[in-house]
Design an enzyme around this catalytic site. Structure first.
Site, PDB file in Angstrom:
ATOM      1  N   HIS A   1       0.726  -1.658  -0.279  1.00  0.00           N
ATOM      2  CA  HIS A   1       0.186  -0.106   0.230  1.00  0.00           C
ATOM      3  C   HIS A   1       0.645   0.914   0.382  1.00  0.00           C
ATOM      4  O   HIS A   1       0.207   2.193   0.456  1.00  0.00           O
ATOM      5  CB  HIS A   1      -0.797  -0.328   1.084  1.00  0.00           C
ATOM      6  CG  HIS A   1      -2.128  -1.091   0.985  1.00  0.00           C
ATOM      7  ND1 HIS A   1      -2.544  -1.680   2.091  1.00  0.00           N
ATOM      8  CD2 HIS A   1      -2.509  -1.420   0.067  1.00  0.00           C
ATOM      9  CE1 HIS A   1      -3.752  -2.404   1.583  1.00  0.00           C
ATOM     10  NE2 HIS A   1      -3.944  -2.821   0.317  1.00  0.00           N
TER      11      HIS A   1
ATOM     12  N   CYS B   1       3.235  13.008  -8.028  1.00  0.00           N
ATOM     13  CA  CYS B   1       3.372  14.056  -8.672  1.00  0.00           C
ATOM     14  C   CYS B   1       1.062  13.321  -8.443  1.00  0.00           C
ATOM     15  O   CYS B   1       1.431  12.515  -9.186  1.00  0.00           O
ATOM     16  CB  CYS B   1       3.587  13.947  -9.552  1.00  0.00           C
ATOM     17  SG  CYS B   1       2.730  15.700 -10.827  1.00  0.00           S
TER      18      CYS B   1
ATOM     19  N   THR C   1      -4.765  -8.421  10.352  1.00  0.00           N
ATOM     20  CA  THR C   1      -4.930  -7.863   9.543  1.00  0.00           C
ATOM     21  C   THR C   1      -6.557  -7.818   9.927  1.00  0.00           C
ATOM     22  O   THR C   1      -7.348  -9.304  10.410  1.00  0.00           O
ATOM     23  CB  THR C   1      -4.165  -8.283   8.486  1.00  0.00           C
ATOM     24  OG1 THR C   1      -5.282  -7.117   7.065  1.00  0.00           O
ATOM     25  CG2 THR C   1      -4.542  -9.500   8.009  1.00  0.00           C
TER      26      THR C   1
HETATM   27  P1  OAD Z   1      -7.798  -2.855  10.254  1.00  0.00           P
HETATM   28  O1  OAD Z   1      -7.997  -1.422  11.390  1.00  0.00           O
HETATM   29  O2  OAD Z   1      -8.390  -2.779   9.756  1.00  0.00           O
HETATM   30  O3  OAD Z   1      -7.593  -3.635  11.029  1.00  0.00           O
HETATM   31  C1  OAD Z   1      -6.280  -4.048  12.406  1.00  0.00           C
HETATM   32  C2  OAD Z   1      -6.412  -5.654  12.570  1.00  0.00           C
HETATM   33  O4  OAD Z   1      -5.658  -5.510  13.924  1.00  0.00           O
HETATM   34  C3  OAD Z   1      -8.096  -5.519  12.990  1.00  0.00           C
HETATM   35  O5  OAD Z   1      -8.143  -7.449  12.945  1.00  0.00           O
HETATM   36  C4  OAD Z   1      -8.024  -5.974  15.095  1.00  0.00           C
HETATM   37  O6  OAD Z   1      -8.538  -7.321  15.802  1.00  0.00           O
HETATM   38  C5  OAD Z   1      -6.283  -6.564  14.600  1.00  0.00           C
HETATM   39  N1  OAD Z   1      -5.076  -6.119  15.998  1.00  0.00           N
HETATM   40  C6  OAD Z   1      -5.242  -4.663  16.748  1.00  0.00           C
HETATM   41  N2  OAD Z   1      -4.835  -4.775  17.688  1.00  0.00           N
HETATM   42  C7  OAD Z   1      -3.487  -5.515  17.266  1.00  0.00           C
HETATM   43  C8  OAD Z   1      -2.658  -6.434  18.842  1.00  0.00           C
HETATM   44  N3  OAD Z   1      -1.912  -5.955  19.106  1.00  0.00           N
HETATM   45  N4  OAD Z   1      -1.921  -7.616  17.799  1.00  0.00           N
HETATM   46  C9  OAD Z   1      -3.072  -8.317  17.110  1.00  0.00           C
HETATM   47  N5  OAD Z   1      -4.244  -8.045  16.627  1.00  0.00           N
HETATM   48  C10 OAD Z   1      -4.095  -6.690  16.487  1.00  0.00           C
HETATM   49  O7  OAD Z   1      -6.054  -2.009   9.703  1.00  0.00           O
HETATM   50  P2  OAD Z   1      -6.207  -3.658   8.405  1.00  0.00           P
HETATM   51  O8  OAD Z   1      -5.990  -5.031   8.095  1.00  0.00           O
HETATM   52  O9  OAD Z   1      -4.277  -3.514   7.925  1.00  0.00           O
HETATM   53  O10 OAD Z   1      -5.942   0.248   3.133  1.00  0.00           O
HETATM   54  O11 OAD Z   1      -6.407  -2.742   6.612  1.00  0.00           O
HETATM   55  C11 OAD Z   1      -6.291  -2.932   6.258  1.00  0.00           C
HETATM   56  C12 OAD Z   1      -6.302  -1.727   4.855  1.00  0.00           C
HETATM   57  O12 OAD Z   1      -7.770  -1.298   5.360  1.00  0.00           O
HETATM   58  C13 OAD Z   1      -5.261  -0.992   5.267  1.00  0.00           C
HETATM   59  O13 OAD Z   1      -4.364  -1.367   4.770  1.00  0.00           O
HETATM   60  C14 OAD Z   1      -5.979   0.547   4.738  1.00  0.00           C
HETATM   61  C15 OAD Z   1      -7.291   0.468   5.299  1.00  0.00           C
HETATM   62  O14 OAD Z   1      -7.903   1.228   4.835  1.00  0.00           O
HETATM   63  C16 OAD Z   1      -5.424   1.772   2.527  1.00  0.00           C
HETATM   64  O15 OAD Z   1      -5.011   2.758   3.005  1.00  0.00           O
HETATM   65  C17 OAD Z   1      -5.277   1.309   0.589  1.00  0.00           C
END
Ligand code: OAD
Length: 249
Positions: A118, A126, A191
């Site tokens: 990402h 730009c 994630t």
């Molecule tokens: P999310 O915010 O959707 O999910 C975070 C996950 O981490 C959740 O399932 C939580 O349960 C888990 N979590 C939180 N704290 C934790 C910990 N200490 N240990 C283990 N797990 C934990 O974030 P992403 O899955 O990264 O995309 O989101 C995916 C994408 O959506 C991001 O890269 C971004 C976002 O919108 C773009 O910007 C394109």
């Protein structure tokens, strides 16, 4: 959970090709808000409201204010124990790390062979994709003199060089991530497994014969499909796995 942690340690120890996919949960213990957690809202906006080309076209100042706030907060964050363990494993040959995080905390922890699907919040490109400005450049400025910052090549608006909803991943990153699904063990950490194509990688790894595992505080849409799902914090589990591996050596 102890038996699952022990089983995971044994699997990682013998995996010749280990691939780790990380999401915002890995950086939570560093103080970086997750997207879908309680702190995921900025003012009244959800990430899906601001992280799109349409939102930037409509109101570039608003989107840049959001990124400027996040950059300011991130500048004070340090890698945590989960980043450190992943960085140590990344030194092994055959280990690849794919991250959805744009915070670069994996890089600061010393992770090798990192695929940032990402992009990076510390890079700009730009908005008009002018010839030179289409390639991202690094700019760690916290307080820009004025928003939006400008493209140094054409003078037009610069944008954060991150992948927004509705945009494609850079071809080389997608290819590298898909290539990394050919592995012995595919481990997802922190994630929510809802944003594609990243969320599909674990299924592709399984299809290609990998043992699959997930570490997350809560169940995700992938939990039922992986071979081992560990419900716990990454910064607690990963050091435990690493110390079990060290003890067994
Ligand atoms: P999310 O915010 O959707 O999910 C975070 C996950 O981490 C959740 O399932 C939580 O349960 C888990 N979590 C939180 N704290 C934790 C910990 N200490 N240990 C283990 N797990 C934990 O974030 P992403 O899955 O990264 O995309 O989101 C995916 C994408 O959506 C991001 O890269 C971004 C976002 O919108 C773009 O910007 C394109």
């Amino acid at each position: 959970m102890d038996s699952e942690v022990t089983a995971l340690a044994a699997r990682i120890a013998k995996a010749e090709r280990l691939t780790i996919l990380t999401g915002a949960g890995v950086s939570a213990a560093s103080g970086v808000p997750t997207f879908r957690g309680q702190e995921g809202l900025w003012r009244q906006y959800r990430p899906e409201d601001l992280a799109t080309p349409q939102a930037f076209a409509r109101d570039p100042l608003l989107v840049w204010e959001w990124y400027a706030c996040r950059r300011e907060r991130l500048a004070a964050c340090r890698p945590n124990a989960a980043h450190d363990v992943i960085a140590a494993w990344s030194q092994r040959s055959g280990c690849r790390v794919i991250t959805q995080n744009v915070d670069d905390l994996h890089i600061r922890a010393g992770t090798r062979s990192l695929i940032r699907i990402h992009g990076s919040i510390w890079e700009l490109s730009c908005w008009q994709s002018c010839a030179q400005g289409a390639t991202p450049w690094r700019d760690e400025t916290i307080r820009f003199e004025s928003l939006p910052p400008r493209c140094p090549y054409c003078g037009g608006m610069a944008r954060p060089a991150v992948v927004w909803f509705g945009e494609s991943l850079r071809g080389e990153n997608l290819r590298a991530a898909l290539d990394a699904t050919s592995c012995d063990l595919f481990l997802t950490v922190g994630t929510s497994a809802v944003v594609y194509p990243a969320a599909g990688l674990v299924h592709e790894a399984k299809r290609r014969g990998a043992f699959t595992a997930e570490i997350n505080l809560e169940a995700t849409p992938s939990s039922g499909d992986v071979d081992v799902a560990i419900l716990a914090a990454a910064e607690d589990v990963l050091p435990r796995v690493a110390s079990l591996m060290n003890a067994a050596e």
